[in-house]
Design a protein around this motif. Structure first.
Motif, short mmCIF file in Angstrom:
data_model
loop_
_atom_site.label_atom_id
_atom_site.label_comp_id
_atom_site.label_asym_id
_atom_site.label_seq_id
_atom_site.Cartn_x
_atom_site.Cartn_y
_atom_site.Cartn_z
N PHE A 41 1.40 -9.23 -8.82
CA PHE A 41 2.50 -8.32 -8.46
C PHE A 41 2.87 -7.45 -9.65
CE2 PHE A 41 7.02 -7.38 -7.35
CZ PHE A 41 6.77 -6.73 -6.15
N LYS A 42 2.79 -8.00 -10.85
CA LYS A 42 3.09 -7.21 -12.05
C LYS A 42 2.11 -6.06 -12.21
CE LYS A 42 3.82 -7.37 -17.03
NZ LYS A 42 3.11 -6.09 -17.22
N THR A 43 0.83 -6.33 -12.01
CA THR A 43 -0.18 -5.26 -12.11
C THR A 43 0.06 -4.19 -11.06
OG1 THR A 43 -1.85 -6.73 -13.06
CG2 THR A 43 -2.65 -4.74 -11.95
N ALA A 44 0.35 -4.61 -9.85
CA ALA A 44 0.65 -3.64 -8.78
C ALA A 44 1.86 -2.79 -9.17
CB ALA A 44 0.92 -4.37 -7.47
N THR A 45 2.89 -3.42 -9.68
CA THR A 45 4.10 -2.71 -10.07
C THR A 45 3.81 -1.72 -11.20
OG1 THR A 45 5.49 -4.56 -9.40
CG2 THR A 45 6.45 -2.99 -10.95
N ASP A 46 3.06 -2.15 -12.20
CA ASP A 46 2.70 -1.27 -13.31
C ASP A 46 1.92 -0.06 -12.80
OD1 ASP A 46 3.93 -2.95 -15.10
OD2 ASP A 46 2.08 -3.91 -15.78
N ASN A 47 0.99 -0.30 -11.89
CA ASN A 47 0.17 0.79 -11.36
C ASN A 47 1.00 1.77 -10.52
OD1 ASN A 47 -2.02 -0.35 -12.63
ND2 ASN A 47 -2.89 -1.26 -10.78
N VAL A 48 1.93 1.23 -9.74
CA VAL A 48 2.80 2.10 -8.94
C VAL A 48 3.69 2.94 -9.86
CG1 VAL A 48 4.73 2.12 -7.30
CG2 VAL A 48 2.75 0.66 -6.88
N ASN A 49 4.24 2.32 -10.89
CA ASN A 49 5.06 3.07 -11.83
C ASN A 49 4.25 4.15 -12.55
OD1 ASN A 49 7.50 1.77 -11.30
ND2 ASN A 49 7.09 0.15 -12.79
N ASN A 50 2.98 3.86 -12.83
CA ASN A 50 2.11 4.87 -13.44
C ASN A 50 1.89 6.05 -12.50
OD1 ASN A 50 1.82 3.45 -15.81
ND2 ASN A 50 -0.08 2.43 -15.19
N LEU A 51 1.74 5.77 -11.20
CA LEU A 51 1.60 6.85 -10.22
C LEU A 51 2.88 7.70 -10.17
CD1 LEU A 51 -0.12 5.36 -7.03
CD2 LEU A 51 -1.03 7.09 -8.57
N GLY A 94 0.82 -1.20 0.00
CA GLY A 94 0.00 0.00 0.00
C GLY A 94 0.85 1.25 0.00
N GLY A 95 0.23 2.35 -0.37
CA GLY A 95 0.98 3.60 -0.38
C GLY A 95 0.08 4.79 -0.62
N VAL A 96 0.63 5.97 -0.33
CA VAL A 96 -0.09 7.22 -0.56
C VAL A 96 0.84 8.19 -1.28
CG1 VAL A 96 -1.63 6.98 1.41
CG2 VAL A 96 0.56 8.15 1.71
N VAL A 97 0.25 9.01 -2.14
CA VAL A 97 0.96 10.13 -2.76
C VAL A 97 0.54 11.39 -2.02
CG1 VAL A 97 1.31 11.47 -4.86
CG2 VAL A 97 1.00 8.99 -5.00
N VAL A 98 1.51 12.17 -1.58
CA VAL A 98 1.22 13.42 -0.87
C VAL A 98 1.81 14.59 -1.64
CG1 VAL A 98 1.08 12.32 1.40
CG2 VAL A 98 3.28 13.23 0.60
N ASP A 99 1.15 15.74 -1.52
CA ASP A 99 1.68 16.95 -2.14
C ASP A 99 2.64 17.64 -1.18
OD1 ASP A 99 0.12 18.32 -0.27
OD2 ASP A 99 -1.44 18.86 -1.70
N SER A 100 3.09 18.84 -1.53
CA SER A 100 4.10 19.52 -0.72
C SER A 100 3.59 19.90 0.66
CB SER A 100 4.60 20.77 -1.45
OG SER A 100 3.52 21.62 -1.78
N ASP A 101 2.25 19.95 0.83
CA ASP A 101 1.66 20.23 2.15
C ASP A 101 1.25 18.94 2.86
OD1 ASP A 101 1.87 23.05 2.00
OD2 ASP A 101 0.11 23.11 0.70
N PHE A 102 1.61 17.81 2.30
CA PHE A 102 1.33 16.49 2.84
C PHE A 102 -0.17 16.15 2.84
CE2 PHE A 102 5.69 16.97 4.04
CZ PHE A 102 6.20 15.68 3.90
N ASP A 112 -3.53 10.75 -3.69
CA ASP A 112 -3.78 9.47 -4.36
C ASP A 112 -3.31 8.35 -3.43
OD1 ASP A 112 -4.57 7.74 -6.44
OD2 ASP A 112 -3.71 9.11 -7.95
N SER A 113 -3.76 7.14 -3.70
CA SER A 113 -3.35 6.02 -2.86
C SER A 113 -3.55 4.72 -3.62
CB SER A 113 -4.17 5.99 -1.56
OG SER A 113 -5.54 5.75 -1.82
#
Length: 231
Positions: free
Chosen positions: A78-88, A23-31, A35-36
């Motif tokens: 795992f490949k789909t997860a990796t592709d999606n993370v790389n897209n993010l 799992g993971g989150v994308v944060v902006d400069s103000d945290f 996206d997640s």
């Protein structure tokens, strides 16, 4: 500037961990979380059942099955997860990936991609800098009397007399939620780790957050100073 904060839950040995929850989150400069992602990894969770029994938090597995059945959790390869993370990473032009104890998470991701690709790929992240939230926390807060007091009050001292430096204890310190208990599921942990990182960054201290600093001398300095304070 956008940052990606990730967390993994694993099975297998500590030397060769395999990721079953990513799992993971994308944060902006103000945290702010913009996206997640939250993936149960099919190749490990369903296809390596014997190894799944070795998961440190195996007691949580029944809740995963319930969440999968109800559609709360998404199961992907795992490949789909990796592709999606790389897209993010591409979508938000991310150059920094952070994790609490990044050495372990990168080891787990590297080992998983190596095992599932039969050794064809051995490195998970390319083109980004991996940084460690634990290293940042140790440098800006963990070696302070305020943290020592908080950790003692919250029972974050091991039987051997060492102060704990976990994401749970760091979150308790920064949030003031003394009864907080870490979920030990990937997305929930990534969310609290993003909060910890935000508090470290906002202290405006120079931080060496390369993963190698996690095991450097500052750990022993912290324990030495803590024992001088506590005992």
């Amino acid at each position: 500037m956008f940052r990606l904060i990730i967390d993994t839950e694993t099975c297998g040995s500590l030397d060769r961990p395999l990721v079953y929850d990513f799992g993971g989150v994308v944060v902006d400069s103000d945290f702010n979380i913009v996206d997640s992602f939250d993936y149960v990894i099919r190749d490990i969770f369903f296809e390596r059942r014997a190894q799944m029994e070795t998961a440190y938090y195996a007691n949580k597995l029944p809740s995963y099955f319930m969440d999968i059945a109800s559609g709360i959790r998404k199961v992907v390869s795992f490949k789909t997860a990796t592709d999606n993370v790389n897209n993010l990473i591409s979508k938000y032009n991310i150059s920094e990936v952070w994790a609490y104890n990044a050495i372990f998470d990168t080891k787990a991701l590297n080992n998983t991609i190596s095992v599932l690709s039969n050794g064809f790929v051995n490195t998970y992240f390319n083109g980004v800098t991996v940084k460690c939230i634990m290293a940042a926390f140790k440098q800006v807060a963990a070696n302070s009397r305020n943290y020592f007091k908080c950790a003692i009050a919250n029972g974050q001292v091991s039987n051997s007399g060492n102060i704990r430096l976990t994401a749970e204890s760091a979150y308790q310190y920064f949030s003031g939620e003394n009864d907080f208990v870490e979920a030990h599921t990937a997305l929930a942990d990534a969310e609290i780790e993003a909060f910890i990182l935000s508090r470290c960054i906002r202290r405006k201290r120079k931080i060496d957050a390369t993963p190698r600093t996690v095991n450097a001398g500052n750990y022993y300095d912290i324990q030495k100073h803590f024992k001088e304070y506590y005992f």
